[in-house]
Structure formats: structure tokens, C-alpha cells
Design a protein around this motif. Sequence first.
Motif, PDB file in Angstrom:
ATOM      1  N   SER A 117      -1.771  41.490  47.371  1.00 16.70           N
ATOM      2  CA  SER A 117      -2.472  41.178  46.070  1.00 16.70           C
ATOM      3  C   SER A 117      -3.293  39.853  46.639  1.00 16.70           C
ATOM      4  O   SER A 117      -2.561  38.934  46.844  1.00 16.70           O
ATOM      5  CB  SER A 117      -1.572  41.009  45.094  1.00 16.70           C
ATOM      6  N   SER A 159       1.658  40.819  37.342  1.00 16.25           N
ATOM      7  CA  SER A 159       1.859  41.863  37.975  1.00 16.25           C
ATOM      8  C   SER A 159       2.408  43.214  37.175  1.00 16.25           C
ATOM      9  O   SER A 159       1.962  44.365  37.398  1.00 16.25           O
ATOM     10  CB  SER A 159       2.518  41.492  39.339  1.00 16.25           C
ATOM     11  N   ALA A 166       2.428  37.599  50.017  1.00 22.29           N
ATOM     12  CA  ALA A 166       1.516  36.575  49.292  1.00 22.29           C
ATOM     13  C   ALA A 166       2.245  35.177  49.990  1.00 22.29           C
ATOM     14  O   ALA A 166       1.221  34.299  50.104  1.00 22.29           O
ATOM     15  CB  ALA A 166       1.488  36.889  47.945  1.00 22.29           C
ATOM     16  N   SER A 213       0.391  46.683  47.465  1.00 23.39           N
ATOM     17  CA  SER A 213       1.445  45.972  47.948  1.00 23.39           C
ATOM     18  C   SER A 213       0.785  44.475  48.527  1.00 23.39           C
ATOM     19  O   SER A 213       1.882  43.455  48.748  1.00 23.39           O
ATOM     20  CB  SER A 213       2.136  46.508  49.182  1.00 23.39           C
ATOM     21  N   GLN A 218       4.165  42.343  46.936  1.00 26.19           N
ATOM     22  CA  GLN A 218       3.144  41.466  46.760  1.00 26.19           C
ATOM     23  C   GLN A 218       3.731  40.200  47.069  1.00 26.19           C
ATOM     24  O   GLN A 218       3.241  39.398  47.488  1.00 26.19           O
ATOM     25  CB  GLN A 218       2.713  41.546  45.202  1.00 26.19           C
TER      26      GLN A 218
END
Length: 278
Positions: free
Chosen positions: A151, A203, A91, A149, A87
Motif C-alpha cells: 500500500s 484499510s 510499509a 499487500s 501492508q
Amino acid sequence: MTSTGFTPGRILRLLVLILGSLIFLAPYIFMISTAGKAQDDIFTSALKLIPTNFYYIENIAKALSKVSMGTLLFNGVLVCGLIFFFQVLIAIPCAYAMAKLKFPAARIMMLLVMLGLLIPIHATALPLYVGFNSLSLLNSYTALVAPFSISVFAIFMFLQFFRAMPDDLIHAARLDGMSELGIVARVIVPNAWPAVTAFAIFSVVAHWNDLYWPLIVITKQAYFTPPLGLMYFRAAEAGDDYGALMAATLMITLPLVAAFLLAQKRFVEGITMTGLKG
């Protein structure tokens, strides 16, 4: 000269905070209490928080004999760690591009991120299950990790944080000859730890406590996550063993409590810097 005593307004605020804390802590307090009670002591008409006879050792031993707590905790740490790693890996570059780079599709990407926040995992569970089944990936760590995976919440959260970073810092790095990936790795990431820590709490807590998705894709005990392992304590004929269940739940939630207490300072910093700046 300002007064440092307890004014009526301050006393009222403290009472409201204490009441709110007790309401939020009530389930956890009840869990700790039930973990130390015998089955007969749990189902009495009188509600007592302090057990008549302490059965903590017996209930913990029973919980450890029913489930492989080490396997459950290992799977929980591995799955949550992998999900969080991917993530953040995805991200941070996405959020940096949307916050600091100018390109034609920026508004469309922002719209997609906002739409992604509105789509729950329940809406995509069936096609994801069919896809993993066709690829023979059910009962695997891949099935537990892959759907989460990426987010959109992480992208949105980091986006707010990166927007507050001074552009002069980015321009100086470019003048030094850094590539955009170099800026992300050597400038953005070292300054993003408060946001990363804050997102880590969200998370890890979400996926550590997730029962819905593992219940769909996992049937082998070797891949059971902590919430899935608690289903061992269900017994329709003999009745649920709530003492052992609460003891197992206590052991499973303690790592989360410890992690939050250790990271609470950075968590508050990250929430403040990402939630109040835009």
C-alpha cells in the motif's frame, strides 16, 4: 472571566455539526429502518422511518437462510486481516528507510510513492486478472489479498509519522549496537501504534466494502466476501428483497461500526500525528 454558556457562534457551530452528522448518518438510519419493514411497507408512497410492523426477526432469518453469513464474515475478516498484516509489514520498513536513512534513490522512491497514489486498482485490474488466471490462482485467498499487500498510502502515511520522530532516539539505539532491523522492530514499531491504528481503519473499511475486485476474481461461493454475498438478494424476475438485503447489510456493517467505536481515540491520535506534521 470566560463565559461557559451557549453563545450564538457556538450554537451555530453545533447546528452545523448536527446537520452534517444527520446527512452522513442518513443512509445508515434508512438502512436500519428498511431492515425492519415488510416488502409492502417499503414500497409505500409515504416515507416512514419507523416501520408500521416490525419485521426485523423475519428479515434477519430470511437473510441468514439465503447466505452463509458466517462464511461471509469469516472471509471478510481473514482477507482484511491478511491484507492489513502484509501492508504494515512492508510499509513500516519502507517508510522508515525513506524518513530516517540517507541514500541516493530516496527522492526517486518518494516520487514513485506519490505516483502510486494516483493509480487506481481499476487501471491494473486487467493485467492482474490475466496474471492470476495464468497462474491458476483465481478463486483463492491469494487473488483477494496479493494485489493489495503493498500500500503506497500506508508508506506515505507512516512516512509522515516517522519524520516527526526525534532523530536522537534513532541515534541512541544505534549507539547501543542495534541494527536497522532491530531499530524498526524495537523502537519504531512500539511508537507507531497510533499511526498503525489509524491506517487499520482506512484499510479494513476499504477492503471490507470492496466489491469491484472480488467480483472479478471470485466465482466460488466458498470465497465470497461480504459485499459479494449481498448479490444473492438480486432477483430480476421476483424483484429485489430489500428488507432481507438491508438486514444482511446491517449484520455486515455492524463489525465495522464496533471496530471504529473501539479504536476511535487512537484513530484520531494517528490522524492528528500523521496528517498535521511533516
